[in-house]
Design a protein around this motif. Structure first.
Motif, short mmCIF file in Angstrom:
data_model
loop_
_atom_site.label_atom_id
_atom_site.label_comp_id
_atom_site.label_asym_id
_atom_site.label_seq_id
_atom_site.Cartn_x
_atom_site.Cartn_y
_atom_site.Cartn_z
N PHE A 8 54.99 47.54 7.98
CA PHE A 8 55.73 46.97 6.86
C PHE A 8 55.12 45.62 6.52
CE2 PHE A 8 58.53 50.02 8.68
CZ PHE A 8 59.34 50.47 7.65
N GLU A 9 54.67 45.47 5.29
CA GLU A 9 54.09 44.20 4.83
C GLU A 9 55.07 43.58 3.85
OE1 GLU A 9 50.24 42.65 2.37
OE2 GLU A 9 50.02 44.45 3.61
N ASP A 11 55.72 40.16 2.11
CA ASP A 11 55.06 38.91 1.79
C ASP A 11 53.90 38.75 2.78
OD1 ASP A 11 56.74 38.36 -0.40
OD2 ASP A 11 58.24 37.49 0.93
N ALA A 12 53.91 37.72 3.59
CA ALA A 12 52.82 37.50 4.54
C ALA A 12 53.17 38.02 5.94
CB ALA A 12 52.47 36.03 4.61
N ILE A 13 54.35 38.57 6.09
CA ILE A 13 54.82 39.02 7.40
C ILE A 13 54.51 40.50 7.57
CG2 ILE A 13 56.83 39.32 8.88
CD1 ILE A 13 58.11 36.99 7.30
N LEU A 14 53.88 40.84 8.67
CA LEU A 14 53.61 42.24 8.99
C LEU A 14 54.48 42.65 10.16
CD1 LEU A 14 49.71 42.33 8.85
CD2 LEU A 14 51.32 43.02 7.10
N ASP A 15 55.13 43.78 10.02
CA ASP A 15 55.96 44.33 11.08
C ASP A 15 55.39 45.70 11.42
OD1 ASP A 15 57.96 44.74 12.92
OD2 ASP A 15 59.52 45.13 11.43
N ASP A 16 54.79 45.79 12.60
CA ASP A 16 54.12 47.02 13.04
C ASP A 16 55.09 47.83 13.89
OD1 ASP A 16 52.30 48.93 13.75
OD2 ASP A 16 50.87 47.54 14.64
N GLU A 26 53.13 64.85 6.09
CA GLU A 26 54.15 64.87 5.04
C GLU A 26 55.50 64.39 5.57
OE1 GLU A 26 53.56 68.94 4.11
OE2 GLU A 26 52.18 68.51 2.46
N ALA A 27 55.84 64.79 6.79
CA ALA A 27 57.08 64.33 7.41
C ALA A 27 57.02 62.84 7.67
CB ALA A 27 57.35 65.10 8.70
N ALA A 28 55.86 62.33 8.07
CA ALA A 28 55.70 60.89 8.30
C ALA A 28 55.85 60.12 6.99
CB ALA A 28 54.33 60.62 8.93
N ILE A 29 55.28 60.63 5.91
CA ILE A 29 55.39 59.97 4.61
C ILE A 29 56.85 59.97 4.15
CG2 ILE A 29 54.81 60.19 2.16
CD1 ILE A 29 52.00 61.16 3.14
N ASP A 30 57.55 61.08 4.34
CA ASP A 30 58.98 61.13 3.97
C ASP A 30 59.78 60.10 4.75
OD1 ASP A 30 58.50 63.17 2.16
OD2 ASP A 30 59.20 64.77 3.51
N ALA A 31 59.52 59.99 6.05
CA ALA A 31 60.24 59.03 6.88
C ALA A 31 59.92 57.60 6.47
CB ALA A 31 59.90 59.25 8.36
N ALA A 32 58.66 57.33 6.16
CA ALA A 32 58.27 55.98 5.73
C ALA A 32 58.91 55.62 4.40
CB ALA A 32 56.76 55.88 5.63
N VAL A 54 55.08 46.44 0.85
CA VAL A 54 54.55 47.79 1.01
C VAL A 54 54.80 48.28 2.43
CG1 VAL A 54 52.72 47.45 -0.71
CG2 VAL A 54 52.23 47.04 1.70
N VAL A 55 54.74 49.59 2.58
CA VAL A 55 54.76 50.23 3.90
C VAL A 55 53.49 51.06 3.97
CG1 VAL A 55 55.95 51.76 5.49
CG2 VAL A 55 57.28 50.36 3.90
N ARG A 56 52.67 50.79 4.98
CA ARG A 56 51.43 51.55 5.16
C ARG A 56 51.63 52.52 6.33
NH1 ARG A 56 48.32 48.70 1.76
NH2 ARG A 56 48.48 46.46 1.75
#
Length: 78
Positions: A8-9, A11-16, A26-32, A54-56
């Motif tokens: 999760f990005e 602003d400048a904070i990243l949460d891994d 596809e299931a991972a994309i749905d969950a994200a 954004v969520v990568r």
């Protein structure tokens, strides 16, 4: 099942997020996407502007498979 990692990005904070197993990408994309919507709701309630967030989604080897733009969720049809 394969491992996927969300970053999760905000602003400048990243949460891994610790890798999680899903049956496929596809299931991972749905969950994200679901997690991004929840983040959006929380951000608005707390008074943040999440339009640049954004969520990568990365697969087990570390390859980027999708970027979910929070701003796109704001524009999505209901």
């Amino acid at each position: 099942m394969a491992l996927f990692r969300f970053v999760f990005e905000e602003d400048a904070i990243l949460d891994d997020i610790t890798p999680v197993e899903f049956p496929d990408y596809e299931a991972a994309i749905d969950a994200a996407t679901k997690a991004a919507r929840e983040t959006l709701i929380d951000a608005v309630i707390e008074g943040f502007d999440p339009t640049e967030w954004v969520v990568r989604i990365y697969n087990e080897p570390g390859e980027l498979i999708k970027t979910v733009f929070i701003a796109d969720l704001l524009r999505a049809k209901k």
